[in-house]
Design an enzyme around this catalytic site. Structure first.
Site, PDB file in Angstrom:
ATOM      1  N   ARG A   1      72.426 103.783  80.171  1.00  0.00           N
ATOM      2  CA  ARG A   1      70.955 104.498  79.831  1.00  0.00           C
ATOM      3  C   ARG A   1      70.022 103.943  81.046  1.00  0.00           C
ATOM      4  O   ARG A   1      68.633 104.365  81.332  1.00  0.00           O
ATOM      5  CB  ARG A   1      70.288 103.798  78.536  1.00  0.00           C
ATOM      6  CG  ARG A   1      71.044 104.251  77.302  1.00  0.00           C
ATOM      7  CD  ARG A   1      70.418 104.233  76.129  1.00  0.00           C
ATOM      8  NE  ARG A   1      69.079 104.631  76.045  1.00  0.00           N
ATOM      9  CZ  ARG A   1      68.185 104.605  75.177  1.00  0.00           C
ATOM     10  NH1 ARG A   1      68.328 103.835  74.006  1.00  0.00           N
ATOM     11  NH2 ARG A   1      67.012 105.361  75.155  1.00  0.00           N
TER      12      ARG A   1
ATOM     13  N   ASP B   1      62.973 102.901  74.062  1.00  0.00           N
ATOM     14  CA  ASP B   1      63.522 101.758  74.525  1.00  0.00           C
ATOM     15  C   ASP B   1      63.218 101.533  75.959  1.00  0.00           C
ATOM     16  O   ASP B   1      63.653 100.314  76.614  1.00  0.00           O
ATOM     17  CB  ASP B   1      65.145 102.186  74.518  1.00  0.00           C
ATOM     18  CG  ASP B   1      65.772 101.828  73.063  1.00  0.00           C
ATOM     19  OD1 ASP B   1      64.998 101.155  72.241  1.00  0.00           O
ATOM     20  OD2 ASP B   1      66.283 102.869  72.927  1.00  0.00           O
TER      21      ASP B   1
ATOM     22  N   CYS C   1      61.909 105.450  67.670  1.00  0.00           N
ATOM     23  CA  CYS C   1      62.477 105.481  69.073  1.00  0.00           C
ATOM     24  C   CYS C   1      62.504 106.526  69.983  1.00  0.00           C
ATOM     25  O   CYS C   1      62.536 106.726  71.045  1.00  0.00           O
ATOM     26  CB  CYS C   1      64.232 105.790  68.701  1.00  0.00           C
ATOM     27  SG  CYS C   1      64.832 104.788  67.453  1.00  0.00           S
TER      28      CYS C   1
ATOM     29  N   HIS D   1      68.773  96.930  66.838  1.00  0.00           N
ATOM     30  CA  HIS D   1      67.398  96.604  67.229  1.00  0.00           C
ATOM     31  C   HIS D   1      66.738  96.051  66.207  1.00  0.00           C
ATOM     32  O   HIS D   1      66.654  96.310  64.964  1.00  0.00           O
ATOM     33  CB  HIS D   1      66.674  97.922  67.670  1.00  0.00           C
ATOM     34  CG  HIS D   1      67.379  98.448  69.087  1.00  0.00           C
ATOM     35  ND1 HIS D   1      67.298 100.006  69.199  1.00  0.00           N
ATOM     36  CD2 HIS D   1      67.658  97.916  70.244  1.00  0.00           C
ATOM     37  CE1 HIS D   1      67.932 100.008  70.247  1.00  0.00           C
ATOM     38  NE2 HIS D   1      67.800  99.025  70.843  1.00  0.00           N
TER      39      HIS D   1
ATOM     40  N   ASP E   1      71.292 109.870  75.745  1.00  0.00           N
ATOM     41  CA  ASP E   1      70.289 109.164  74.738  1.00  0.00           C
ATOM     42  C   ASP E   1      68.849 109.030  75.333  1.00  0.00           C
ATOM     43  O   ASP E   1      68.098 108.509  74.831  1.00  0.00           O
ATOM     44  CB  ASP E   1      70.823 107.311  74.813  1.00  0.00           C
ATOM     45  CG  ASP E   1      72.073 107.501  74.000  1.00  0.00           C
ATOM     46  OD1 ASP E   1      72.100 107.452  72.650  1.00  0.00           O
ATOM     47  OD2 ASP E   1      73.175 107.311  74.724  1.00  0.00           O
TER      48      ASP E   1
END
Ligand code: CIR
Length: 260
Positions: free
Chosen positions: A90, A71, A255, A169, A65
């Site tokens: 992550r 993020d 993102c 989110h 990811d």
């Protein structure tokens, strides 16, 4: 005082081959890695055309990811909160992002355990920070965000938004178009300061609420005509972009970059 924000750069990261294993996929879909690379290149080109200088973070072969760089950091002026991502798989992505931001001369603050926070949960509008309390962002993460912003700007406000379980989110349903304009899905509860303009889009086009904006130009997800019309009527220039392979992994437009 309100910190003046000068954005000049965008940090991005090309997905590695293991992107096909990214979190959030529906079992009925398969990510086409070759197509994802082409879509990512088109995204990077579009962000460059907004007028931003692109910085490419190191490709991470073992992090599925890692292309969702947003993020891993919250930027406020020339300061950065390096996050501790909510998904255990992550954690570690943030190191190379911290390195890139540090190279730009930005002041880094590190988030420590047990705090977790995903940048996708943080919507900054001027010096108001809306933060989604979600499966990824916990109470300690919100406290760390509050400490970070108040250290930079004593007048900054952090407003917690409890997210429904089906929303990954906060920024899945809202994004900032400028220092005083927000694009949001109609009905999303946001206690905006009175000087902030809110542009509503219908729930049927919710995916387009997440848009990358700079200098009046706005990248939005393709095939969202009502959103494009709302943006145009408000004086923005929408630029539709196809990001289907990233959407399969619950990723939207913001993102894929960190504006700083
Ligand atoms: C994840 O579940 O973490 C990724 N598959 C998607 C992250 C999307 N990030 C964002 O909206 N800021």
């Amino acid at each position: 005082m309100t910190t003046p924000i000068t954005t000049t750069h965008a940090i991005v990261r090309t997905p590695s081959a293991c992107f096909v294993n990214a979190l959030g996929q529906d079992a009925t879909m398969t990510i086409d890695y070759g197509l994802a690379l082409r879509q990512h290149a088109a995204y990077v080109g579009a962000v460059r055309e907004l007028g931003l200088t692109i910085i490419k973070a190191a490709i991470l072969e073992d992090y599925a990811d890692a292309c969702f760089v947003e993020d891993t950091a919250v930027v406020f002026g020339d300061a950065v909160l390096v996050t501790r991502p909510g998904a255990p798989s992550r954690r570690g992505e943030e190191e190379s992002i911290a390195w890139a931001l540090g190279n730009l001369g930005m002041a880094l603050t590190r988030m420590l355990p047990p705090a977790t926070l995903d940048g996708g949960d943080v919507l900054r509008v001027g010096n108001t920070f809306f933060v989604g309390r979600s499966d990824r962002t916990n109470h300690e993460g919100i406290s760390a965000l509050s400490a970070f912003v108040s250290h930079i700007d004593a007048t900054a406000r952090v407003v917690v938004v409890d997210l429904p379980p089906d929303l990954l989110h906060l920024k899945c349903h809202a994004s900032a178009l400028s220092e005083d304009t927000v694009l949001a899905v109609a009905g999303l509860a946001l206690d905006l300061p009175s000087h902030i303009r809110r542009l509503n889009i219908p729930r049927s086009e919710a995916f387009a609420a997440n848009a990358v904006a700079f200098d009046g130009k706005v990248l939005i997800a393709d095939h969202h005509p009502e959103t494009a019309a709302v943006l145009t009527a408000a004086g923005f220039a929408p630029r539709p972009l196809v990001t289907s392979e990233f959407a399969k992994a619950a990723g939207s437009l913001t993102c894929l970059s960190i504006l700083c």
